[in-house]
Write a protein that holds these residues in place. Structure first.
Motif, PDB file in Angstrom:
ATOM      1  N   ARG A 144      83.255 108.818  14.291  1.00  0.00           N
ATOM      2  CA  ARG A 144      82.665 110.096  13.872  1.00  0.00           C
ATOM      3  C   ARG A 144      83.526 111.298  14.269  1.00  0.00           C
ATOM      4  N   ILE A 145      84.172 111.194  15.430  1.00  0.00           N
ATOM      5  CA  ILE A 145      84.990 112.337  15.877  1.00  0.00           C
ATOM      6  C   ILE A 145      86.471 112.166  15.524  1.00  0.00           C
ATOM      7  N   GLY A 146      86.794 111.113  14.785  1.00  0.00           N
ATOM      8  CA  GLY A 146      88.167 110.900  14.340  1.00  0.00           C
ATOM      9  C   GLY A 146      89.092 110.308  15.383  1.00  0.00           C
ATOM     10  N   GLU A 147      88.528 109.766  16.448  1.00  0.00           N
ATOM     11  CA  GLU A 147      89.349 109.177  17.518  1.00  0.00           C
ATOM     12  C   GLU A 147      89.673 107.709  17.218  1.00  0.00           C
ATOM     13  N   ILE A 148      88.808 107.062  16.449  1.00  0.00           N
ATOM     14  CA  ILE A 148      88.972 105.654  16.089  1.00  0.00           C
ATOM     15  C   ILE A 148      89.001 105.549  14.565  1.00  0.00           C
ATOM     16  N   ARG A 149      89.863 104.677  14.064  1.00  0.00           N
ATOM     17  CA  ARG A 149      90.010 104.519  12.608  1.00  0.00           C
ATOM     18  C   ARG A 149      88.698 104.105  11.950  1.00  0.00           C
ATOM     19  N   LYS A 150      88.478 104.604  10.758  1.00  0.00           N
ATOM     20  CA  LYS A 150      87.234 104.349  10.014  1.00  0.00           C
ATOM     21  C   LYS A 150      87.063 102.884   9.637  1.00  0.00           C
ATOM     22  N   THR A 151      88.160 102.139   9.570  1.00  0.00           N
ATOM     23  CA  THR A 151      88.090 100.731   9.144  1.00  0.00           C
ATOM     24  C   THR A 151      87.586  99.798  10.252  1.00  0.00           C
ATOM     25  N   ILE A 152      87.480 100.301  11.466  1.00  0.00           N
ATOM     26  CA  ILE A 152      87.010  99.470  12.591  1.00  0.00           C
ATOM     27  C   ILE A 152      85.479  99.461  12.555  1.00  0.00           C
ATOM     28  N   ILE A 153      84.914  98.270  12.450  1.00  0.00           N
ATOM     29  CA  ILE A 153      83.454  98.134  12.333  1.00  0.00           C
ATOM     30  C   ILE A 153      82.866  97.821  13.706  1.00  0.00           C
ATOM     31  N   GLY A 154      82.020  98.721  14.188  1.00  0.00           N
ATOM     32  CA  GLY A 154      81.465  98.614  15.540  1.00  0.00           C
ATOM     33  C   GLY A 154      80.784  97.296  15.835  1.00  0.00           C
ATOM     34  N   ASP A 155      79.872  96.869  14.970  1.00  0.00           N
ATOM     35  CA  ASP A 155      79.130  95.619  15.218  1.00  0.00           C
ATOM     36  C   ASP A 155      80.049  94.408  15.268  1.00  0.00           C
ATOM     37  N   VAL A 156      81.035  94.391  14.383  1.00  0.00           N
ATOM     38  CA  VAL A 156      81.982  93.261  14.344  1.00  0.00           C
ATOM     39  C   VAL A 156      82.763  93.189  15.642  1.00  0.00           C
ATOM     40  N   TYR A 157      83.297  94.333  16.082  1.00  0.00           N
ATOM     41  CA  TYR A 157      84.098  94.332  17.310  1.00  0.00           C
ATOM     42  C   TYR A 157      83.240  94.191  18.560  1.00  0.00           C
ATOM     43  N   GLY A 158      81.999  94.633  18.500  1.00  0.00           N
ATOM     44  CA  GLY A 158      81.094  94.411  19.628  1.00  0.00           C
ATOM     45  C   GLY A 158      80.927  92.925  19.889  1.00  0.00           C
ATOM     46  N   LYS A 159      80.664  92.174  18.826  1.00  0.00           N
ATOM     47  CA  LYS A 159      80.507  90.715  18.961  1.00  0.00           C
ATOM     48  C   LYS A 159      81.822  90.043  19.314  1.00  0.00           C
ATOM     49  N   ARG A 160      82.884  90.469  18.649  1.00  0.00           N
ATOM     50  CA  ARG A 160      84.193  89.842  18.869  1.00  0.00           C
ATOM     51  C   ARG A 160      84.663  90.024  20.312  1.00  0.00           C
ATOM     52  N   PHE A 161      84.636  91.272  20.780  1.00  0.00           N
ATOM     53  CA  PHE A 161      85.104  91.541  22.143  1.00  0.00           C
ATOM     54  C   PHE A 161      84.235  90.832  23.177  1.00  0.00           C
ATOM     55  N   PHE A 162      82.910  90.886  22.985  1.00  0.00           N
ATOM     56  CA  PHE A 162      82.059  90.279  24.014  1.00  0.00           C
ATOM     57  C   PHE A 162      82.160  88.751  23.991  1.00  0.00           C
ATOM     58  N   SER A 163      82.396  88.165  22.826  1.00  0.00           N
ATOM     59  CA  SER A 163      82.626  86.717  22.760  1.00  0.00           C
ATOM     60  C   SER A 163      83.894  86.351  23.517  1.00  0.00           C
ATOM     61  N   LEU A 164      84.949  87.127  23.314  1.00  0.00           N
ATOM     62  CA  LEU A 164      86.204  86.886  24.038  1.00  0.00           C
ATOM     63  C   LEU A 164      85.996  87.033  25.544  1.00  0.00           C
ATOM     64  N   ILE A 165      85.281  88.090  25.926  1.00  0.00           N
ATOM     65  CA  ILE A 165      85.032  88.349  27.348  1.00  0.00           C
ATOM     66  C   ILE A 165      84.257  87.197  27.976  1.00  0.00           C
ATOM     67  N   GLN A 166      83.161  86.797  27.351  1.00  0.00           N
ATOM     68  CA  GLN A 166      82.324  85.749  27.940  1.00  0.00           C
ATOM     69  C   GLN A 166      83.057  84.408  28.004  1.00  0.00           C
ATOM     70  N   GLY A 167      83.875  84.127  26.999  1.00  0.00           N
ATOM     71  CA  GLY A 167      84.681  82.898  27.044  1.00  0.00           C
ATOM     72  C   GLY A 167      85.652  82.920  28.209  1.00  0.00           C
TER      73      GLY A 167
END
Length: 197
Positions: A144-167
């Protein structure tokens, strides 16, 4: 003002939370609980309806410690991207932090409760969604504030990052080798630095 009964309940939860986390719901006996607290069976059941109820409170206690620590780390950041980086920094030290009370309660309880305690399993799933939400919220705020690219999907990366972390946490916790967690956090930081900006 906290009543005597509330103080006793809090004492019981604080004392047995690491035991439930280390031994699991099924393996934690009433004898373990009375021995650790120094209280009688009657005193325990005078404060909690049953072992199931106490296990739910113990899980909440353990995860509240983690959630408050994550939030404290993230609060150091002034922008969404900075808060994400502080989130990752917290997990770089996660193994040391959780060793004090028997390891990651999300992993320990999640595996233990999946087929044995549906209510506890539901609490684990709620905690996972909450932590994934920390990630996705910062991503969407950053977009929203232009700090992160618009193509990055929050829900997708939330699951992806936390799956990597927990593994990585599972591997570090199981093998007593923090390099799994350290390496995974570096991969996530690289992803943030290379893809998000």
């Amino acid at each position: 003002m906290t009543t005597k009964a509330e103080k006793t309940s809090q004492f019981i939860i604080k004392t047995v939370a690491p035991i439930f986390n280390k031994k699991g719901y099924t393996a934690t006996s009433l004898n373990d609980i009375t021995k650790a607290t120094g209280l009688t069976k009657g005193a325990i059941y005078g404060n909690f309806e049953n072992k199931e109820t106490l296990a739910l409170h113990a899980f909440d206690y353990n995860t509240d410690m983690i959630l408050s620590k994550i939030e404290a780390y993230m609060d150091k950041g002034e922008t969404p991207l900075e808060r994400l980086i502080y989130f990752v920094r917290f997990y770089k030290n996660y193994i040391d932090f959780t060793n004090n009370f028997g390891g990651c309660p999300i992993i320990n309880t999640g595996v233990d409760a999946k087929n044995m305690h549906p209510e506890l399993s539901e609490k684990v799933q709620e905690t996972i969604k909450k932590i994934e939400g920390y990630i996705s919220t910062e991503i969407e705020d950053g977009k929203r504030i232009g700090e992160i690219r618009k193509t990055i999907i929050g829900d997708v990366y939330g699951k992806r990052f936390f799956s990597l972390i927990q593994g990585a946490v599972f591997m570090s916790q199981t093998t007593d080798d923090k390099s799994y967690t350290t390496d995974c956090m570096n991969v996530i930081l690289d992803t943030i630095n290379q893809r998000f900006k």
